[in-house]
Structures are given as C-alpha cells and as structure tokens.
Design a protein around this motif. Structure first.
Motif, PDB file in Angstrom:
ATOM      1  N   THR A 181       0.564 -20.375  27.765  1.00  0.00           N
ATOM      2  CA  THR A 181       0.221 -20.564  26.362  1.00  0.00           C
ATOM      3  C   THR A 181      -1.263 -20.872  26.204  1.00  0.00           C
ATOM      4  O   THR A 181      -1.949 -20.314  25.340  1.00  0.00           O
ATOM      5  CB  THR A 181       1.052 -21.702  25.756  1.00  0.00           C
ATOM      6  OG1 THR A 181       2.441 -21.389  25.887  1.00  0.00           O
ATOM      7  CG2 THR A 181       0.727 -21.883  24.282  1.00  0.00           C
ATOM      8  N   LEU A 182      -1.775 -21.751  27.042  1.00  0.00           N
ATOM      9  CA  LEU A 182      -3.189 -22.089  26.964  1.00  0.00           C
ATOM     10  C   LEU A 182      -4.065 -20.879  27.284  1.00  0.00           C
ATOM     11  O   LEU A 182      -5.034 -20.589  26.571  1.00  0.00           O
ATOM     12  CB  LEU A 182      -3.512 -23.239  27.915  1.00  0.00           C
ATOM     13  CG  LEU A 182      -4.987 -23.641  27.990  1.00  0.00           C
ATOM     14  CD1 LEU A 182      -5.514 -24.032  26.622  1.00  0.00           C
ATOM     15  CD2 LEU A 182      -5.191 -24.753  28.986  1.00  0.00           C
ATOM     16  N   LEU A 183      -3.739 -20.179  28.359  1.00  0.00           N
ATOM     17  CA  LEU A 183      -4.533 -19.019  28.743  1.00  0.00           C
ATOM     18  C   LEU A 183      -4.514 -17.966  27.642  1.00  0.00           C
ATOM     19  O   LEU A 183      -5.549 -17.409  27.266  1.00  0.00           O
ATOM     20  CB  LEU A 183      -4.002 -18.432  30.051  1.00  0.00           C
ATOM     21  CG  LEU A 183      -4.708 -17.169  30.558  1.00  0.00           C
ATOM     22  CD1 LEU A 183      -6.183 -17.453  30.808  1.00  0.00           C
ATOM     23  CD2 LEU A 183      -4.019 -16.652  31.816  1.00  0.00           C
ATOM     24  N   GLY A 184      -3.314 -17.701  27.089  1.00  0.00           N
ATOM     25  CA  GLY A 184      -3.213 -16.708  26.019  1.00  0.00           C
ATOM     26  C   GLY A 184      -3.989 -17.116  24.788  1.00  0.00           C
ATOM     27  O   GLY A 184      -4.678 -16.286  24.163  1.00  0.00           O
ATOM     28  N   ALA A 185      -3.909 -18.403  24.426  1.00  0.00           N
ATOM     29  CA  ALA A 185      -4.630 -18.868  23.245  1.00  0.00           C
ATOM     30  C   ALA A 185      -6.138 -18.739  23.439  1.00  0.00           C
ATOM     31  O   ALA A 185      -6.863 -18.336  22.516  1.00  0.00           O
ATOM     32  CB  ALA A 185      -4.256 -20.315  22.946  1.00  0.00           C
ATOM     33  N   GLN A 186      -6.611 -19.067  24.623  1.00  0.00           N
ATOM     34  CA  GLN A 186      -8.046 -18.949  24.875  1.00  0.00           C
ATOM     35  C   GLN A 186      -8.505 -17.490  24.804  1.00  0.00           C
ATOM     36  O   GLN A 186      -9.552 -17.176  24.211  1.00  0.00           O
ATOM     37  CB  GLN A 186      -8.381 -19.548  26.244  1.00  0.00           C
ATOM     38  CG  GLN A 186      -8.280 -21.069  26.284  1.00  0.00           C
ATOM     39  CD  GLN A 186      -8.620 -21.623  27.654  1.00  0.00           C
ATOM     40  OE1 GLN A 186      -8.141 -21.122  28.671  1.00  0.00           O
ATOM     41  NE2 GLN A 186      -9.419 -22.673  27.686  1.00  0.00           N
ATOM     42  N   LEU A 187      -7.750 -16.604  25.417  1.00  0.00           N
ATOM     43  CA  LEU A 187      -8.129 -15.192  25.406  1.00  0.00           C
ATOM     44  C   LEU A 187      -8.071 -14.610  23.999  1.00  0.00           C
ATOM     45  O   LEU A 187      -8.963 -13.850  23.588  1.00  0.00           O
ATOM     46  CB  LEU A 187      -7.211 -14.407  26.358  1.00  0.00           C
ATOM     47  CG  LEU A 187      -7.378 -14.709  27.847  1.00  0.00           C
ATOM     48  CD1 LEU A 187      -6.287 -14.014  28.651  1.00  0.00           C
ATOM     49  CD2 LEU A 187      -8.754 -14.252  28.334  1.00  0.00           C
ATOM     50  N   LEU A 188      -7.035 -14.947  23.253  1.00  0.00           N
ATOM     51  CA  LEU A 188      -6.886 -14.391  21.914  1.00  0.00           C
ATOM     52  C   LEU A 188      -7.919 -14.942  20.939  1.00  0.00           C
ATOM     53  O   LEU A 188      -8.231 -14.300  19.938  1.00  0.00           O
ATOM     54  CB  LEU A 188      -5.474 -14.650  21.397  1.00  0.00           C
ATOM     55  CG  LEU A 188      -4.368 -13.849  22.106  1.00  0.00           C
ATOM     56  CD1 LEU A 188      -2.989 -14.349  21.694  1.00  0.00           C
ATOM     57  CD2 LEU A 188      -4.512 -12.359  21.799  1.00  0.00           C
ATOM     58  N   ARG A 189      -8.455 -16.131  21.231  1.00  0.00           N
ATOM     59  CA  ARG A 189      -9.511 -16.691  20.380  1.00  0.00           C
ATOM     60  C   ARG A 189     -10.890 -16.289  20.856  1.00  0.00           C
ATOM     61  O   ARG A 189     -11.897 -16.661  20.243  1.00  0.00           O
ATOM     62  CB  ARG A 189      -9.406 -18.214  20.344  1.00  0.00           C
ATOM     63  CG  ARG A 189      -8.131 -18.723  19.702  1.00  0.00           C
ATOM     64  CD  ARG A 189      -8.127 -20.248  19.585  1.00  0.00           C
ATOM     65  NE  ARG A 189      -9.033 -20.708  18.542  1.00  0.00           N
ATOM     66  CZ  ARG A 189     -10.121 -21.450  18.732  1.00  0.00           C
ATOM     67  NH1 ARG A 189     -10.462 -21.800  19.962  1.00  0.00           N
ATOM     68  NH2 ARG A 189     -10.881 -21.840  17.720  1.00  0.00           N
ATOM     69  N   GLY A 190     -10.961 -15.551  21.961  1.00  0.00           N
ATOM     70  CA  GLY A 190     -12.253 -15.127  22.467  1.00  0.00           C
ATOM     71  C   GLY A 190     -12.979 -16.192  23.263  1.00  0.00           C
ATOM     72  O   GLY A 190     -14.179 -16.051  23.535  1.00  0.00           O
ATOM     73  N   ASP A 191     -12.245 -17.275  23.658  1.00  0.00           N
ATOM     74  CA  ASP A 191     -12.874 -18.326  24.457  1.00  0.00           C
ATOM     75  C   ASP A 191     -12.877 -17.928  25.924  1.00  0.00           C
ATOM     76  O   ASP A 191     -12.067 -17.114  26.386  1.00  0.00           O
ATOM     77  CB  ASP A 191     -12.105 -19.651  24.309  1.00  0.00           C
ATOM     78  CG  ASP A 191     -12.101 -20.155  22.885  1.00  0.00           C
ATOM     79  OD1 ASP A 191     -13.060 -19.831  22.160  1.00  0.00           O
ATOM     80  OD2 ASP A 191     -11.146 -20.867  22.501  1.00  0.00           O
TER      81      ASP A 191
END
Length: 442
Positions: free
Chosen positions: A424-434
C-alpha cells in the motif's frame, strides 16, 4: 539449634555449543569477541567460584552438548572442575537435555569433586564442614523433559537447609510441595523467579550469555548466602559480554525529536550507559502512523548503514542487528476519496485489510474487480475469499522459479498484513509521483 552460614553459586545453561544468533552478518571488529562470548561468560562463573570463597557450586543443566561443543567446550568444563577440585570445592551438577548424562563420554571421567546426579533416581548429598552437615543437596538429572517432575524429588524430611537441583520448570505451587528451602533450576534462558516455590527462593538463573533477541537484558548467575538462621539472600551477578536489546519506537517519540536517525542515536547512548560497557546487539521496531512521517525516517536501508557505521565500530560497540519500520495504515481521507487510480488503490487496500481483520465476506464488496467479477484476471471469488494472490500480476514473467511461484501463489497468514502494508505504501508513493523510500526490514 543454629546452623552454620554458607555460600554457593547457582548457574545453568552455558550452552557452549551454541553461538550468538539473530545476526545477518558478523561485524568484522566483533567477530573474535562474539566467537568467545559464551565461553567467557561460563568462565566467569568458575572464576567467581574460585575467588569468592564459596562453599560449593550448583549447576542445573544444559551446560553443553558434548558432541556439538567438542573438545574445546569439554576442556573448559574439565579444566575448571579440576581447579575447583584442587581448591576443595564440590560441584553438584544436574544434567538437562543438551548435556544429557548419557552423552558424556565414558572415556572422560569427571574429577572426584563433581557429583553428576543420576537420571533415574533422586540423590541426596550432605555438604559437610569440619565433620558437621551444613546443608543437603538433593538432585536429579533430567530424563529429557522440559518440565520438572517434582514428586521425583521426594526425600525424607531433614532439619538441614535443603537445596533441590533439577532441570525444567514447574509452577510455584508444585515446587512448594517439594519442601525444598531453595530450588536451583535450569532450562529457561532468561532469569526466572518462581515466586513462592520455596522458603528461600526458587530460581532459574538463565543462560550466562544471551544468544538471540528472545534473550534480551542481563544474563549471568546467582550467588546465594545462607546465614546461621537459614535465611537466604540471593544476588544476581551479570556475566554476559554481549547484550541483546529489542527496542520499540512509536510515532510520538519520532515527532518529538524530528528525525528517526537522531532519536536512535540518543537511544543508543542511553542503552550504552545502562548496560555497563557491554557490546550491544539491538533490534529496532519502528511504527509510523501517517505518510507525512516518512520524511523523518528517510531510507531505512541507508539508515541501517549509518547506524552500523556510526555506532557499531566502537568499544563497546552498539550493533544494529535489525531495523524494522512498519508503514502507516492510515492515509489522508482526501487521498482515499479521490476519483483517481490512487483513490481506487487505497480503497481496494482498505477492503482487503477489513477481510483480514475478520469482516464478514458479504460486507466486502468486489474490491479491485471489474463489472464482470474478474479481479486482475482472477475470479471475483478469489478476492472475496481473502486469498491475496500475486501470481496473476506476474503472468508475463515465465522465467519465475518454482520457489518464487509458490511464495507468490499464496501468502502465509502471518505475512499478509505486513505485505499489504508495504504494498500500500509503495503503491501510494508511486501513484503520487513520490520517490519510494521504503524497506520494511533491513
């Protein structure tokens, strides 16, 4: 009629055959000290027995496995038994599981001052001084059980102070029924007080040197002083050369300092002061509560390198054996409510998590499914049954090994939450461009 005062040492669980564990690598500057730590801690017991004017030494099991420890380990025992024999100091030894009396080589006789208690019966030995019985030592070696069979220690009642020597644990009520003044037990690797088990105390001193993160804190042996009125005073003596510590860090502590690296540095300084110049082997368990805290943590892998470089090379050293950073489970509501791929992703993650927590199947909608009921190429029923299956996402990778395929095919229940948190953390970071900065265990 008043008796005589006496003093003895109670030690157990040397485990000379077992090295230090919970290490993903051996620090070069600590390798020699780690290799000898179990022997050094055991040797400290014998040094104290020779220097502290004790009357006898009590050993309650699991000193070494003769085959696994080899001649090097056996020689440590035999050499020190001989020194105690020369000093006229008796040794009373109840064998445990590792040092089963049947495994001791017949070709290696024990010195005459050593009483190795039999497995099949209890043996009562009087300790005498100037022809007068000062106390009695009642012992029996283990028959291979981790629990102590207290009825097997029944002997005739006596007015002398009685020390029961055995291997294994029992509840205090059972020990009290054995009518010993002091129970000298072995088996637990951490110091254990069976409060109420005997009038003068019932103890397992634990290993002289901790071996893993389940054996944190001080390790050593016990010195027991009994006065003429049979009142006993029990004192713990630390003998370990390395000390394991398992430290949990919460979000409030990180926020108060502003940087996880600075906070851990402060913690290491405090631990070093508290543990008296011993080498420390530390596991950190860090829990985050929201994604904004990631900037205070940074890259856990890089942080681990810094900790080992900055604190692992001193004398004494504080070596980080493990750094576990648990990702946040709560994300801003505004992120979840977005009509975007990020919002869909976070909502799907939340539904999987509800299922893992035991929410009824009917209440979990088709998370991550399309209108036809397929979830990323798998039937909708698979998602609803909670099988967090990753294989469908790797169908283009035909070169996966069978081991990798098995691991991805069905996650063990114990790993499911942690894997979902990380994903979840990895996906959220990637989807937010972080830039992803995640590593759960380093």
């Amino acid at each position: 009629m008043p008796g005589e005062s006496f003093r003895f040492i109670h030690a157990s669980d040397f485990h000379l055959e077992t090295p230090l564990g919970d290490l993903d690598q051996l620090p070069p500057n600590l390798r020699d000290a780690m290799a000898t730590a179990p022997r050094d801690a055991a040797a400290a017991v014998f040094e104290a027995a020779l220097a502290d004017n004790i009357d006898f030494l009590v050993l309650s099991g699991d000193l070494l496995h003769p085959v696994a420890a080899g001649p090097h380990g056996m020689s440590l025992l035999l050499d020190n038994f001989e020194k105690l024999n020369d000093a006229g100091t008796p040794v009373y030894w109840a064998a445990g599981i590792a040092d089963d009396a049947k495994q001791w080589p017949e070709a290696v006789p024990l010195p005459p001052n050593v009483t190795l208690f039999p497995r099949d019966r209890v043996l009562s030995v009087p300790y005498e001084r100037a022809g007068r019985v000062v106390c009695r030592i009642v012992g029996r070696s283990s028959e291979g059980r981790a629990s102590l069979h207290v009825p097997g220690f029944q002997t005739e009642a006596t007015d002398e102070f009685t020390v029961g020597v055995g291997y294994g644990t029992a509840d205090a009520g059972a020990l009290a029924s054995g009518r010993m003044d002091y129970w000298a037990l072995g088996g637990p690797h951490n110091h254990t007080d069976f409060d109420g088990g005997a009038s003068a105390g019932a103890f397992a001193p634990g290993s002289t040197q901790g071996r893993c993160l389940d054996e944190t804190g001080p390790h050593g042996y016990l010195v027991v002083d009994v006065d003429a009125d049979q009142t006993a005073r029990v004192r713990r003596v630390e003998a370990d050369r390395f000390r394991y510590a398992h430290v949990s860090i919460d979000a409030a502590e990180i926020r108060a300092v502003g940087s996880l690296r600075n906070l851990l540095g402060q913690k290491i300084t405090s631990l070093a002061n508290e543990n008296g110049g011993r080498h420390l082997l530390i596991a950190w368990d860090v829990t985050l509560t929201d994604p904004e805290m990631l900037s205070m943590v940074g890259d856990p892998i890089e942080l681990l390198r810094h900790l080992r470089r900055d604190h692992g090379n001193g004398n004494p050293a504080a070596w980080t054996t493990r750094l576990t950073v648990r990702p946040p489970r709560n994300y801003p509501k505004s992120w979840r409510d977005e009509d975007t791929i990020l919002g869909d992703f976070l909502r799907a993650s939340e539904k999987f998590r509800k299922f893992a927590a035991g929410v009824p199947v009917e209440s979990v909608s088709n998370a991550g499914t399309n209108d036809s009921g397929a979830a990323a190429g798998k039937p909708a029923a698979t998602a609803r049954l909670g099988g967090l299956r990753l294989m469908p996402y790797t169908e283009e990778h035909s070169d996966l090994s069978s081991t990798a395929a098995t691991l991805l095919g069905e996650l063990p229940a114990g790993d499911r939450d942690a894997t979902l948190d990380e994903a979840t953390l990895l996906g959220a970071q990637l989807l937010r461009g972080d830039k992803p900065s995640w590593g759960r265990k380093s």
